[in-house]
Design an enzyme around this catalytic site. Structure first.
Site, PDB file in Angstrom:
ATOM      1  N   GLY A   1      59.989  12.221 -78.871  1.00  0.00           N
ATOM      2  CA  GLY A   1      59.357  11.213 -78.027  1.00  0.00           C
ATOM      3  C   GLY A   1      60.076   9.888 -78.099  1.00  0.00           C
ATOM      4  CG  ASN A   2      59.915   7.432 -75.135  1.00  0.00           C
ATOM      5  OD1 ASN A   2      58.924   6.737 -74.907  1.00  0.00           O
ATOM      6  ND2 ASN A   2      60.289   8.425 -74.321  1.00  0.00           N
ATOM      7  CG  HIS A   3      59.647   3.374 -80.324  1.00  0.00           C
ATOM      8  ND1 HIS A   3      58.871   3.760 -81.393  1.00  0.00           N
ATOM      9  CD2 HIS A   3      60.939   3.450 -80.734  1.00  0.00           C
ATOM     10  CE1 HIS A   3      59.659   4.031 -82.423  1.00  0.00           C
ATOM     11  NE2 HIS A   3      60.910   3.868 -82.050  1.00  0.00           N
TER      12      HIS A   3
END
Length: 418
Positions: A210-212
């Protein structure tokens, strides 16, 4: 206008949602604003004067005959930088539309030359009544911002349109108006699709890539579009517990391929598509059906995950438009979360991206440690298809959203004229 140390008038009219005004007052005072609360007499049946005085730190009055020597019924409106009324009942809307000045709140609004924001709250039948809708149209034609009510639980067992938006939403939107951005009905009858949040690509039943991304910028875009009159659909990947905009439909997805499927199904019916989601570029080639364990017995498992590229949703939409599956009049906006390096800046990489993707506008954010993701503010550069760059100065994500949509609306108008 300086968004701090403003003179903010919070008006409160007599509805059950008056208790939410307490949270709105605190939102403004904690931001450093000088808040004067002006309730109607009916509002004091729901929340007492002492509560409003304690939260604002200022005396509270309802009558034009209090402190006559101070000409309070004129001076409060004259000195205000922003007037926000929450809740604004059907009666209050009618009195303001008629230009009445029969109590301190109505007189204050009549005097005020600053931005005025009214947040309606009432039962669905009252909101949809032709008289109320005519009053709303009159107020908007005079430059007063009337927010769209939320849909949800009302007094008693009733549910429907007419619920007061949450105090945080009202405050965010009021700050947009205070900063000079419009929430008038410039997108009325337009269909707008906004993607938001970060996609999650499963590794096994427990882990994911995933990512932020928090999804806040996408939700802000959807909220501004909705309050400009658009019919908004949000396709949301992983987000924090964000409040959906009034009247917007939210479709939840997890992965890039799920987002692609939903977006491509919806795209042909849209006038504007804003791809604000942070879509993962890669996904695991295979997803384990059971949790992968660490240790020698699983060597080659977690340590060696084969990745494959995800579909390029933005580029695919442009190709669908070129093929005629999406109207040529549909505006397509992309986002680029970039970092610079020793050779090129984030803006350089964004310029290359819009040339590759073929979208109409691209918002470039420079990301990195403690930047953009999850933050209340944003900034960047807006690039058009010809490579022209417009700086988007730092502002709240709602203010940035308004500026992006201003550019989209101009683009749509230019396309229609040509």
């Amino acid at each position: 206008m300086d968004q701090k140390n403003r003179n903010v008038v919070v008006g409160v009219s007599g509805g059950i949602a008056a208790y939410k005004a307490c949270h709105l007052i605190r939102n403004f005072t904690e931001a450093g604003d000088n808040v004067k609360v002006v309730p109607t007499e009916a509002a004091l049946n729901f929340v007492g004067k002492a509560t409003f005085e304690a939260l604002s730190g200022n005396p509270v009055s309802t009558s034009v005959f209090d402190a006559v020597d101070e000409v309070r019924h004129v001076h409060i409106g004259q000195n205000a930088d922003l007037v926000v009324v929450a809740p604004a009942t059907a009666d209050l809307l009618a009195r303001v539309a008629a230009g009445r000045a029969d109590d301190l709140l109505a007189a204050t609004i009549l005097v005020a030359t600053c931005p005025v924001v009214l947040a309606p709250a009432m039962h669905t039948e009252m909101w949809e009544n032709p008289a109320t809708q005519a009053n709303v149209a009159t107020l908007r034609s005079r430059g007063i911002t009337v927010l769209a009510p939320a849909h949800g639980r009302l007094t008693g067992k009733d549910t429907g349109a007419g619920r007061l938006p949450e105090p945080e939403q009202i405050a965010d939107l009021a700050r947009v108006v205070s900063a000079g951005e419009s929430l008038q009905q410039s997108l009325a009858d337009k269909r707008v699709l906004v993607t938001t949040g970060g996609t999650r690509e499963a590794i096994d039943p427990v882990r994911f890539i995933g990512n932020h991304s928090s999804g806040r910028q996408g939700y802000a875009l959807a909220e501004i579009a909705a309050h400009r009159g658009a019919r908004v659909t949000i396709v949301a990947a992983a987000t924090e517990k964000l409040l959906p905009p009034s009247g917007a439909e939210v479709i939840s997805v997890r992965s890039a391929r799920e987002m692609q499927s939903v977006v491509c199904d919806l795209a042909p019916d849209m006038d504007i598509i804003v791809m604000a989601a942070a879509v993962a570029d890669f996904r695991p080639e295979e997803v384990a059906t059971t949790k992968m364990k660490k240790g020698h017995e699983t060597e080659g498992g977690l340590r060696h995950i084969q990745l494959v590229e995800n579909p390029d949703i933005l580029k695919g939409l442009v190709e669908l438009r070129e093929a005629g599956d999406i109207s040529l009049a549909t505006s397509i906006v992309g986002f680029a979360a970039e970092t610079g390096d020793d050779q090129y800046s984030a803006l350089d990489y964004a310029r290359a991206k819009i040339a590759k993707k073929g979208c109409d506008l691209l918002m470039c954010n420079e990301v990195g440690d403690d930047k953009v993701f999850g933050k209340p503010e944003n900034e960047g550069f807006l690039i058009d298809a010809l490579g022209n760059v417009t700086e988007i100065p730092v502002g709240t994500k709602h203010q940035v959203a308004a500026r992006i949509l201003d550019a989209v609306e101009k683009l749509t108008l230019d396309t229609a004229l040509n």
